[in-house]
Design an enzyme around this catalytic site. Structure first.
Site, PDB file in Angstrom:
ATOM      1  N   HIS A 181      37.075  -9.509  -4.442  1.00 38.28           N
ATOM      2  CA  HIS A 181      38.468  -9.087  -4.370  1.00 38.28           C
ATOM      3  C   HIS A 181      39.120  -9.847  -3.203  1.00 38.28           C
ATOM      4  O   HIS A 181      38.447 -10.161  -2.228  1.00 38.28           O
ATOM      5  CB  HIS A 181      38.479  -7.576  -4.112  1.00 38.28           C
ATOM      6  CG  HIS A 181      39.820  -6.919  -4.195  1.00 38.28           C
ATOM      7  ND1 HIS A 181      40.736  -6.964  -3.184  1.00 38.28           N
ATOM      8  CD2 HIS A 181      40.388  -6.185  -5.181  1.00 38.28           C
ATOM      9  CE1 HIS A 181      41.815  -6.275  -3.527  1.00 38.28           C
ATOM     10  NE2 HIS A 181      41.631  -5.796  -4.740  1.00 38.28           N
ATOM     11  N   LYS A 213      40.436   5.645  -4.911  1.00 37.64           N
ATOM     12  CA  LYS A 213      39.782   5.237  -6.158  1.00 37.64           C
ATOM     13  C   LYS A 213      38.733   6.256  -6.608  1.00 37.64           C
ATOM     14  O   LYS A 213      38.144   6.102  -7.674  1.00 37.64           O
ATOM     15  CB  LYS A 213      39.114   3.867  -5.972  1.00 37.64           C
ATOM     16  CG  LYS A 213      40.103   2.730  -5.723  1.00 37.64           C
ATOM     17  CD  LYS A 213      39.391   1.387  -5.683  1.00 37.64           C
ATOM     18  CE  LYS A 213      40.240   0.288  -5.104  1.00 37.64           C
ATOM     19  NZ  LYS A 213      41.258  -0.223  -6.037  1.00 37.64           N
ATOM     20  N   CYS A 240      43.596  -9.148  -8.383  1.00 41.36           N
ATOM     21  CA  CYS A 240      43.313  -9.555  -6.997  1.00 41.36           C
ATOM     22  C   CYS A 240      42.022 -10.360  -6.889  1.00 41.36           C
ATOM     23  O   CYS A 240      41.306 -10.276  -5.879  1.00 41.36           O
ATOM     24  CB  CYS A 240      43.254  -8.354  -6.054  1.00 41.36           C
ATOM     25  SG  CYS A 240      44.844  -7.566  -5.838  1.00 41.36           S
TER      26      CYS A 240
HETATM   27  C1  PLP Z   1      36.235  -4.453  -5.272  1.00 43.60           C
HETATM   28  C2  PLP Z   1      37.402  -4.063  -4.446  1.00 43.60           C
HETATM   29  N1  PLP Z   1      37.426  -4.361  -3.148  1.00 43.60           N
HETATM   30  C3  PLP Z   1      38.448  -4.027  -2.352  1.00 43.60           C
HETATM   31  C4  PLP Z   1      39.537  -3.362  -2.848  1.00 43.60           C
HETATM   32  C5  PLP Z   1      40.660  -3.026  -1.928  1.00 43.60           C
HETATM   33  O1  PLP Z   1      40.799  -1.642  -1.788  1.00 43.60           O
HETATM   34  P1  PLP Z   1      42.129  -1.038  -1.153  1.00 43.60           P
HETATM   35  O2  PLP Z   1      43.280  -1.723  -1.835  1.00 43.60           O
HETATM   36  O3  PLP Z   1      42.071   0.408  -1.450  1.00 43.60           O
HETATM   37  O4  PLP Z   1      42.087  -1.335   0.306  1.00 43.60           O
HETATM   38  C6  PLP Z   1      39.561  -3.037  -4.206  1.00 43.60           C
HETATM   39  C7  PLP Z   1      40.696  -2.312  -4.808  1.00 43.60           C
HETATM   40  O5  PLP Z   1      41.702  -2.837  -5.214  1.00 43.60           O
HETATM   41  C8  PLP Z   1      38.482  -3.397  -5.024  1.00 43.60           C
HETATM   42  O6  PLP Z   1      38.475  -3.110  -6.318  1.00 43.60           O
END
Ligand code: PLP
Ligand code: PLP
Lengths: 411, 145, 411, 145
Positions: C128, C231, C369
């Site tokens: 991500h 989540k 992302c």
């Molecule tokens: C695999 C992964 N890592 C990191 C994130 C980032 O999480 P957050 O946007 O809640 O900080 C996400 C969620 O979008 C994710 O799916």
């Protein structure tokens, strides 16, 4: 001594909006006098949060489905509400942060990257730790030097000394709008003007200003302004950093991650426009919506009326409390907001606070995250009663009675 | 009196107060009566730092027992200290090390020992027990050595 | 094909707990298949938040009054709950952060301070953006070099290539536990073991793991683990960073401010113990309490049962969706969690997503992302249906029908 | 037809669909029918980047009017583009500059122009108007110069 504001202010209706104010503490109806630490929340704010989760909750931005669009619209409308709350000229200058502490740290770690050895940063002796430690850490990294505006005996800033501290090496000034420990309202317009004369940039810590009356960042003339939602009837975990567009655009990003990017590749990544550049990761959507609802609530009560009502309450409290033998108010500046810090001769704040608690009166004791200020006054801490617009003269009377009894017990 | 007996005595003593304020009135009295720590020990070495109030504690072995003196800058803390000292002072080190101090909970003052209260009291109790453990271990070593 | 887990899993009762699942979208009963972006919340979590604000709300730590003590107790109990949720050995190793993105940035900006020119940091091609950009920014600051584990055609990590990347210059490995774009469950135990052999420290991004089954940081053997509450049925704006005590203690602080200090003076400031050293400012109390309540809710359903139920749902969905002519699943690793990413030959994800929305089916479209991963597969994005334990086979049937219709319209 | 008349025509045309899917069926048809942009213009210079779909737009003056051609990688975006082009193509620059495009809202497709949708459409409309403003300004300058 019943004044105009108190007569017309719908205090009964307001108190009914706050579920926690209806509860008891140690078997006595609660008198909550610790709003400077964190305020209570009206039902309207709790409902806005619940309604968001029950009807609109989805991750914001880039969603093609209706629910996500609705969440995004609500989230961005909340940003607009907050921009209006501080009269920011452009809602894209409004960045969501966890709170005032994160706002200050964000500036120190992004704007602060341009500081170098010998640059001077000015804070005051009455700052909250959140407006001291980030600058100490930055000075350690960058070689910049921290200068401190002294505080006068009545709790005002020494503006003559401030003028002397300013010079062509001054790159940044970060000062509190309203002191959480003393209640002093600082002359932020003058502070900004004087700093700008030497080309310094100014951040105002508005944590204790936004809960008590109108704030207008354009009238103040500051470059950055930050505050916490939880102190102004909003939910925990959400605050605001406002900055002038050209400054925000000139700054390197803060956190890396989703939302803040334009295009990511291992060859090189480009960043999004403001405010998103500074908002990596899924934002606190419910926090934003809750905070906007708090701002709406306070605006609907009329912020000028709130300010006047609280001023009368503080005047009444100061008058009554100082009748107690040996009681000394710490912080007697002519311009004050809703904070009554005091000590009683020969008595420890912890003892007073404990005995007030047992009588249902919630006050804070200790250094209030202002250890340097306590040292300046040569005291270990104070007892602090802090007021919000939902407090009453009856609350003050209970405080006076409880303090009187505590003092008698401790004598 | 054993530690258990002394705890029972305090619980009895507090049973007569049905009002919070009376209870605190008594604690404040106890605080005022606490034999003060020797001024020489009221230094950084003997200080137990708390966010809300400070405590100074001194321990000295006397035979197989431990003698405690203590002080605080806050009178309510001092009153509570005086109860701890009353229970643990002049008791065998081994018993101090192993005892459960339940009386504070029973007299309804447990909140002052909350890890989040930060008045130095909780750390003081821990410190008293550590002295007990250390002293008992030393006696054991001597007995076996 | 009705399996064991589906038979005993109390899905009706569970769905009744989620107010938003009872709503409509574009006039059709909502089928919510975007839980990987953000999950819906059960009434229990909303009630926990409301109950906190109505009964216990006050600023935590150092308060002498009963209300503040109650808030503090609830807040610290929530930390304990979250430690248990990932089987952390010590709740003081659990740090509250806004979310996974902040967790990763916190490590990059504190632990990362020790990296220097030539040090190597390893991430994977399926990360991500939140697990790429912070490391790119750190590499720019420090002169460290970012290395990338390739991804195989089926969406698995190339573990042979990973082994070759590891060497004595490798200081850090940061890899996702479960891919949000593909669903791949990575072999995190092996990843940690292999990294530790060369003395590197490992951070696992658990954003997509904690919502779907048991996570045990001790069994994984990682050094840091981070995830987002929103989540996994928790409120927005609250997540967890876990780290091994000795590492956390060795790290410089993150933000400066209240809570994280021991003693502040202008001559020099000392810092608090963990976890507080990393938690400057008033925390998101309601967020912590809400997240703990979400963890309790999921634990009460039995995390193993959740995992099995979702596995069956994914298998069913994969089987049914691949019957659609021209539909191709992106990410076909043998070990997958609750994500079905797909493309239909000659059709744009935006078109498919829009037509699904109009039929009441919420899916996400785009790069999720993960732009580098999309580039790796030579695609602009995918349509992603992601499942949670509150989804049903009927949801899958609606997805299949809606996709079939959309495909027909776009052919 | 004026811009207003063309908008009215489209609103009429969409009134016969009472079902979302029929409406989209029609948009998709329109997308398929859109005269394609000259391949030479389908480059970075003419691209309007969106997160969800990309749009290419070309504008050329023709007397006091502007001619538009456009394309997108997503067919629904393309259908919506075709509506914009149908309304604004071959219209006086000054009118393009000043017009209010209300038909998108009236036919219930406003969501596609949401600032948060990021499909390139909103930026495209903005771009079309900018071309109109620039062209009108140039004509004014020439007229006065
Ligand atoms: C695999 C992964 N890592 C990191 C994130 C980032 O999480 P957050 O946007 O809640 O900080 C996400 C969620 O979008 C994710 O799916
Ligand atoms: C003047 C002042 N500045 C900064 C802060 C820090 O705010 P927060 O803890 O919400 O980040 C506070 C609140 O404690 C404050 O009163």
């Amino acid at each position: 001594m019943q004044n105009t504001a108190a007569k017309t202010f719908p205090i009964e209706r307001i108190r009914a909006d706050f579920p926690l104010l209806q509860t008891e503490m140690n078997g006595k109806p609660l008198v909550f006098l610790d709003s400077a630490a964190s305020s209570q929340k009206p039902q309207q704010v709790l409902d806005a949060i619940e309604q968001y989760y029950e009807n609109d909750n989805a991750n914001v931005h880039r969603g093609v489905y209706a629910l996500s669009q609705r969440a995004t619209d609500a989230f961005e409308a909340a940003r607009k509400t907050m921009a209006a709350y501080i009269n920011a000229p452009d809602e894209h200058e409004v960045i969501w942060v966890r709170g005032c502490t994160e706002g200050i740290n964000l500036i120190a770690s992004t704007y602060g990257q341009r500081f170098k050895t010998g640059d001077e940063i000015i804070v005051s002796h009455m700052e909250h730790h959140s407006n001291i430690v980030p600058w100490q850490m930055l000075c350690e990294r960058s070689g910049a030097i921290l200068k401190v505006i002294p505080v006068l005996d009545n709790g005002e800033l020494d503006m003559v000394a401030y003028k002397e501290l300013l010079n062509e090496r001054t790159v940044f000034v970060s000062v509190v709008h309203v002191s959480n420990a003393l209640g002093t309202v600082n002359p932020v317009v003058d502070i900004c003007n004087m700093a700008h004369e030497v080309g310094a940039v100014v951040l105002i810590d508005g944590a204790q200003a936004t809960p008590h009356g109108k704030v207008d960042v354009q009238a103040i003339g500051c470059d950055f302004y930050t505050f916490s939602g939880h102190k102004m009837c909003g939910p925990t975990g959400q605050g605001i950093l406002w900055g002038k567009r050209e400054l925000l655009e000139s700054m390197p990003p803060y956190h890396g991650g989703g939302e803040m990017i334009d295009k990511v590749s291992f060859e090189g990544t480009t960043y999004n426009v403001i405010p998103f550049k500074f908002e990596a990761g899924t934002p606190n959507m419910a926090g934003a919506i809750g905070l906007a609802s708090a701002a709406d609530y306070m605006t609907s009560l009329d912020l000028d009326a709130i300010e006047q009502y609280e001023a009368e309450l503080l005047a009444y409290a100061t008058g009554e409390m100082t009748k107690i033998e040996g009681l000394k108010v710490i912080g007697t500046a002519p311009e004050k907001h809703s904070v009554l810090s005091f000590l009683v001769e020969g008595m420890h704040p912890y003892d007073l606070g404990t005995l007030l608690d047992k009588q249902g009166v919630a006050v804070r004791t200790g250094h209030h995250c202002c250890q340097p200020l306590m040292e300046r006054f040569g005291i270990p801490g104070t007892v602090r009663a802090s007021f919000a617009f939902y407090n009453t003269r009856e609350d003050v009377d209970r405080l006076v009675a409880a303090t009187t009894r505590a003092v008698k017990m401790l004598s | 009196m054993t530690i258990a007996e002394r705890q029972a005595e305090i619980i009895d003593e507090f049973e007569m107060f049905d009002d919070w304020m009376d209870k605190y009135e008594h604690i404040i009295e106890l605080g005022k009566d606490l034999p003060l720590i020797d001024a020489a020990y009221k230094d950084e070495d003997h200080k137990i730092r708390g966010c809300q109030s400070q405590v100074w504690l001194h321990a000295a072995p006397e035979g197989d027992k431990l003698r405690f003196t203590a002080d605080s800058d806050a009178i309510i803390t001092k009153g509570l200290i005086s109860l701890m000292v009353r229970v643990l002072d002049d008791q065998p080190a081994a018993e101090i090390a192993n005892t459960e101090l339940s009386f504070i909970e029973k007299i309804g003052l447990h909140e002052h020992l909350s890890p989040t209260r930060s008045n130095g009291l909780r750390s003081m109790v821990k410190q008293m027990k550590l002295y007990g453990i250390a002293q008992a271990a030393q006696q054991n070593a001597q007995a076996n050595g």
